[in-house]
Design an enzyme around this catalytic site. Structure first.
Site, PDB file in Angstrom:
ATOM      1  N   TRP A 103       0.830  -1.187   0.000  1.00 26.50           N
ATOM      2  CA  TRP A 103       0.000   0.000   0.000  1.00 26.50           C
ATOM      3  C   TRP A 103       0.872   1.248   0.000  1.00 26.50           C
ATOM      4  O   TRP A 103       2.022   1.209   0.447  1.00 26.50           O
ATOM      5  CB  TRP A 103      -0.866   0.054   1.264  1.00 26.50           C
ATOM      6  CG  TRP A 103      -1.675  -1.174   1.584  1.00 26.50           C
ATOM      7  CD1 TRP A 103      -1.417  -2.061   2.586  1.00 26.50           C
ATOM      8  CD2 TRP A 103      -2.889  -1.640   0.951  1.00 26.50           C
ATOM      9  NE1 TRP A 103      -2.399  -3.030   2.611  1.00 26.50           N
ATOM     10  CE2 TRP A 103      -3.307  -2.802   1.633  1.00 26.50           C
ATOM     11  CE3 TRP A 103      -3.668  -1.182  -0.105  1.00 26.50           C
ATOM     12  CZ2 TRP A 103      -4.459  -3.510   1.273  1.00 26.50           C
ATOM     13  CZ3 TRP A 103      -4.803  -1.890  -0.462  1.00 26.50           C
ATOM     14  CH2 TRP A 103      -5.194  -3.028   0.218  1.00 26.50           C
TER      15      TRP A 103
ATOM     16  N   HIS B 216      -1.222   2.587   4.588  1.00 31.10           N
ATOM     17  CA  HIS B 216      -0.520   2.160   5.810  1.00 31.10           C
ATOM     18  C   HIS B 216      -0.990   2.949   7.030  1.00 31.10           C
ATOM     19  O   HIS B 216      -1.162   2.399   8.120  1.00 31.10           O
ATOM     20  CB  HIS B 216       0.992   2.295   5.628  1.00 31.10           C
ATOM     21  CG  HIS B 216       1.572   1.178   4.808  1.00 31.10           C
ATOM     22  ND1 HIS B 216       1.665  -0.107   5.278  1.00 31.10           N
ATOM     23  CD2 HIS B 216       2.045   1.148   3.535  1.00 31.10           C
ATOM     24  CE1 HIS B 216       2.192  -0.890   4.331  1.00 31.10           C
ATOM     25  NE2 HIS B 216       2.429  -0.141   3.265  1.00 31.10           N
TER      26      HIS B 216
ATOM     27  N   ASP C  92       9.045   2.006   4.071  1.00 29.40           N
ATOM     28  CA  ASP C  92       9.092   2.324   2.639  1.00 29.40           C
ATOM     29  C   ASP C  92      10.168   3.344   2.286  1.00 29.40           C
ATOM     30  O   ASP C  92      10.553   3.442   1.119  1.00 29.40           O
ATOM     31  CB  ASP C  92       7.722   2.800   2.137  1.00 29.40           C
ATOM     32  CG  ASP C  92       6.879   1.628   1.654  1.00 29.40           C
ATOM     33  OD1 ASP C  92       7.444   0.582   1.256  1.00 29.40           O
ATOM     34  OD2 ASP C  92       5.633   1.756   1.654  1.00 29.40           O
TER      35      ASP C  92
ATOM     36  N   ARG D  97      13.797   1.143   2.917  1.00 26.59           N
ATOM     37  CA  ARG D  97      14.174   0.136   1.902  1.00 26.59           C
ATOM     38  C   ARG D  97      15.070   0.728   0.820  1.00 26.59           C
ATOM     39  O   ARG D  97      15.800   0.001   0.156  1.00 26.59           O
ATOM     40  CB  ARG D  97      12.918  -0.478   1.276  1.00 26.59           C
ATOM     41  CG  ARG D  97      12.130   0.497   0.429  1.00 26.59           C
ATOM     42  CD  ARG D  97      10.724   0.021   0.112  1.00 26.59           C
ATOM     43  NE  ARG D  97      10.691  -1.031  -0.895  1.00 26.59           N
ATOM     44  CZ  ARG D  97       9.600  -1.354  -1.588  1.00 26.59           C
ATOM     45  NH1 ARG D  97       8.451  -0.717  -1.387  1.00 26.59           N
ATOM     46  NH2 ARG D  97       9.637  -2.302  -2.467  1.00 26.59           N
TER      47      ARG D  97
ATOM     48  N   HIS E  75       8.739  -6.695   1.702  1.00 28.47           N
ATOM     49  CA  HIS E  75       7.442  -6.036   1.485  1.00 28.47           C
ATOM     50  C   HIS E  75       6.451  -6.917   0.735  1.00 28.47           C
ATOM     51  O   HIS E  75       5.293  -6.535   0.577  1.00 28.47           O
ATOM     52  CB  HIS E  75       7.633  -4.717   0.735  1.00 28.47           C
ATOM     53  CG  HIS E  75       8.396  -3.687   1.520  1.00 28.47           C
ATOM     54  ND1 HIS E  75       7.797  -2.593   2.098  1.00 28.47           N
ATOM     55  CD2 HIS E  75       9.710  -3.614   1.856  1.00 28.47           C
ATOM     56  CE1 HIS E  75       8.699  -1.873   2.745  1.00 28.47           C
ATOM     57  NE2 HIS E  75       9.887  -2.480   2.605  1.00 28.47           N
TER      58      HIS E  75
ATOM     59  N   HIS F 158       4.192  -2.143   9.346  1.00 27.36           N
ATOM     60  CA  HIS F 158       4.195  -1.975   7.892  1.00 27.36           C
ATOM     61  C   HIS F 158       3.930  -3.293   7.140  1.00 27.36           C
ATOM     62  O   HIS F 158       3.092  -3.347   6.238  1.00 27.36           O
ATOM     63  CB  HIS F 158       5.524  -1.369   7.441  1.00 27.36           C
ATOM     64  CG  HIS F 158       5.557  -1.018   5.992  1.00 27.36           C
ATOM     65  ND1 HIS F 158       5.178   0.223   5.508  1.00 27.36           N
ATOM     66  CD2 HIS F 158       5.863  -1.763   4.897  1.00 27.36           C
ATOM     67  CE1 HIS F 158       5.277   0.229   4.186  1.00 27.36           C
ATOM     68  NE2 HIS F 158       5.695  -0.964   3.791  1.00 27.36           N
TER      69      HIS F 158
ATOM     70  N   ASP G  33       1.179  -4.554   4.302  1.00 24.34           N
ATOM     71  CA  ASP G  33       1.502  -4.955   2.919  1.00 24.34           C
ATOM     72  C   ASP G  33       1.009  -6.372   2.594  1.00 24.34           C
ATOM     73  O   ASP G  33       0.560  -6.636   1.478  1.00 24.34           O
ATOM     74  CB  ASP G  33       3.014  -4.876   2.663  1.00 24.34           C
ATOM     75  CG  ASP G  33       3.468  -3.498   2.189  1.00 24.34           C
ATOM     76  OD1 ASP G  33       2.602  -2.668   1.819  1.00 24.34           O
ATOM     77  OD2 ASP G  33       4.691  -3.259   2.185  1.00 24.34           O
TER      78      ASP G  33
ATOM     79  N   HIS H 206       0.736  -7.782  -3.362  1.00 21.49           N
ATOM     80  CA  HIS H 206       1.984  -8.034  -2.629  1.00 21.49           C
ATOM     81  C   HIS H 206       2.174  -9.524  -2.346  1.00 21.49           C
ATOM     82  O   HIS H 206       3.136  -9.922  -1.696  1.00 21.49           O
ATOM     83  CB  HIS H 206       2.031  -7.236  -1.320  1.00 21.49           C
ATOM     84  CG  HIS H 206       2.469  -5.815  -1.531  1.00 21.49           C
ATOM     85  ND1 HIS H 206       3.612  -5.286  -0.998  1.00 21.49           N
ATOM     86  CD2 HIS H 206       1.909  -4.825  -2.261  1.00 21.49           C
ATOM     87  CE1 HIS H 206       3.745  -4.025  -1.376  1.00 21.49           C
ATOM     88  NE2 HIS H 206       2.719  -3.711  -2.143  1.00 21.49           N
TER      89      HIS H 206
ATOM     90  N   HIS I 207      -0.350  -2.401 -10.058  1.00 13.86           N
ATOM     91  CA  HIS I 207       0.109  -2.426  -8.670  1.00 13.86           C
ATOM     92  C   HIS I 207      -0.195  -1.088  -7.992  1.00 13.86           C
ATOM     93  O   HIS I 207      -0.728  -1.038  -6.886  1.00 13.86           O
ATOM     94  CB  HIS I 207       1.611  -2.723  -8.589  1.00 13.86           C
ATOM     95  CG  HIS I 207       2.058  -2.946  -7.180  1.00 13.86           C
ATOM     96  ND1 HIS I 207       2.139  -4.194  -6.618  1.00 13.86           N
ATOM     97  CD2 HIS I 207       2.394  -2.069  -6.199  1.00 13.86           C
ATOM     98  CE1 HIS I 207       2.500  -4.079  -5.352  1.00 13.86           C
ATOM     99  NE2 HIS I 207       2.674  -2.793  -5.077  1.00 13.86           N
TER     100      HIS I 207
ATOM    101  N   ASP J 271      -2.310  -0.133  -4.619  1.00 11.73           N
ATOM    102  CA  ASP J 271      -1.604   0.479  -3.488  1.00 11.73           C
ATOM    103  C   ASP J 271      -2.264   1.795  -3.077  1.00 11.73           C
ATOM    104  O   ASP J 271      -2.362   2.095  -1.888  1.00 11.73           O
ATOM    105  CB  ASP J 271      -0.149   0.807  -3.882  1.00 11.73           C
ATOM    106  CG  ASP J 271       0.843  -0.286  -3.490  1.00 11.73           C
ATOM    107  OD1 ASP J 271       0.442  -1.281  -2.856  1.00 11.73           O
ATOM    108  OD2 ASP J 271       2.038  -0.133  -3.852  1.00 11.73           O
TER     109      ASP J 271
END
Ligand code: ADE
Ligand code: ZN
Ligand code: ZN
Length: 266
Positions: free
Chosen positions: A1, A6, A45, A48, A60, A116, A120, A126, A149, A153
């Site tokens: 997302w 989130h 996010d 990463r 994720h 998180h 996801d 995901h 995607h 999200d």
């Protein structure tokens, strides 16, 4: 997302935390903020993309190598990968947060990773390898060229919220959960959840989300979703999946943190 999804999940979860859980999670996150959960929910996010956080990139998602839209399945051995995946990450950070010997920096990362990654895990794409979780499926949404995607999200979630804040949207979803609008009993969402069987529990949640890839997200095949503007009919046919997955993610995250801290789900 995306960030908004989130934050929504974090606000839902926060409303289910037992007082002892709130104390422990605030302590782990070292936060006095009113929105301590939502504030921590998006860190993973940005992390990463840093050099020191590169190791967490595969955490994720789990790239289910199934055959949608014909068959959907998730197999831990087949799909998790040598560098780990969302499922192994949730299992690992659950045990770190459960262990009273874990150092403060480890607990902090474990808490913000769990907030998180449990989110996801509930985004159907995901839990799907096809075209990198739909990142390679080009679609149009509200006149903009984007990919499948991204619309799951972000676009569908934001259209659902209709301009409300994440906190207000979460409140709306929490009221619906409590009113029994999603299931006859949302406690079925955490049925069987156990810290003695973290892998089995998390796999159940991953399979449920992956199942929607066949029945909803890619219904009619890739060609079908690449045609037309998905903010109309496609949104209308599928927003309920995004809605229930956000609600489940928040409810389960709250129950999971309660379980870790108090041994009870709520
Ligand atoms: N990159 C590769 N697979 C992915 C997935 N399923 N979700 C998000 N990003 C990805
Ligand atoms: Zn995503
Ligand atoms: Zn993420």
């Amino acid at each position: 997302w995306g960030g908004f999804g989130h934050q929504t999940i974090a606000w839902i979860a926060q409303s289910y935390l037992l007082p002892a859980t709130e104390t422990a999670i605030r302590d782990a996150l070292d936060s006095q903020l009113v929105d301590y959960m939502a504030n921590a929910s998006t860190w993973a996010d940005s992390y990463r993309y840093t050099e020191s956080g590169k190791f967490s990139r595969p955490f994720h998602y789990i790239d289910a190598n199934d055959d949608p839209p014909t068959t959907c399945s998730v197999d831990y051995e087949r799909d998790c990968g040598d560098d780990g995946c969302s499922v192994s990450a949730i299992v690992n950070y659950t045990s770190i947060l459960s262990d009273s010997d874990s150092s403060p920096p480890l607990r902090k990362d474990a808490a913000r990773f769990l907030i998180h990654f449990i989110g996801d895990l509930h985004q159907p794409l995901h839990d799907e390898a096809l075209e990198g979780g739909g990142n390679g499926i080009n679609v149009t949404y509200d006149g903009d060229e984007t990919n499948l995607h991204h619309i799951w999200d972000t676009e569908i979630v934001e259209q659902l919220a209709a301009g409300a804040s994440a906190e207000a949207f979460a409140k709306n979803l929490t009221v619906s959960i409590k009113a029994g609008e999603f299931d006859w009993d949302s406690t079925t969402w955490v049925k069987g959840a156990s810290l003695n069987m973290t892998l089995a529990t998390v796999m159940t949640w991953a399979r449920e989300a992956n199942g929607y890839v066949c029945t909803e997200v890619l219904k009619g095949g890739v060609d079908a979703v690449e045609e037309g503007d998905l903010s109309g009919k496609y949104y209308g046919a599928h927003f309920d999946v995004a809605r229930v997955q956000l609600a489940r993610a928040g409810f389960r995250l709250g129950a999971w943190l309660n379980l870790i801290v108090t041994g009870k789900m709520g």
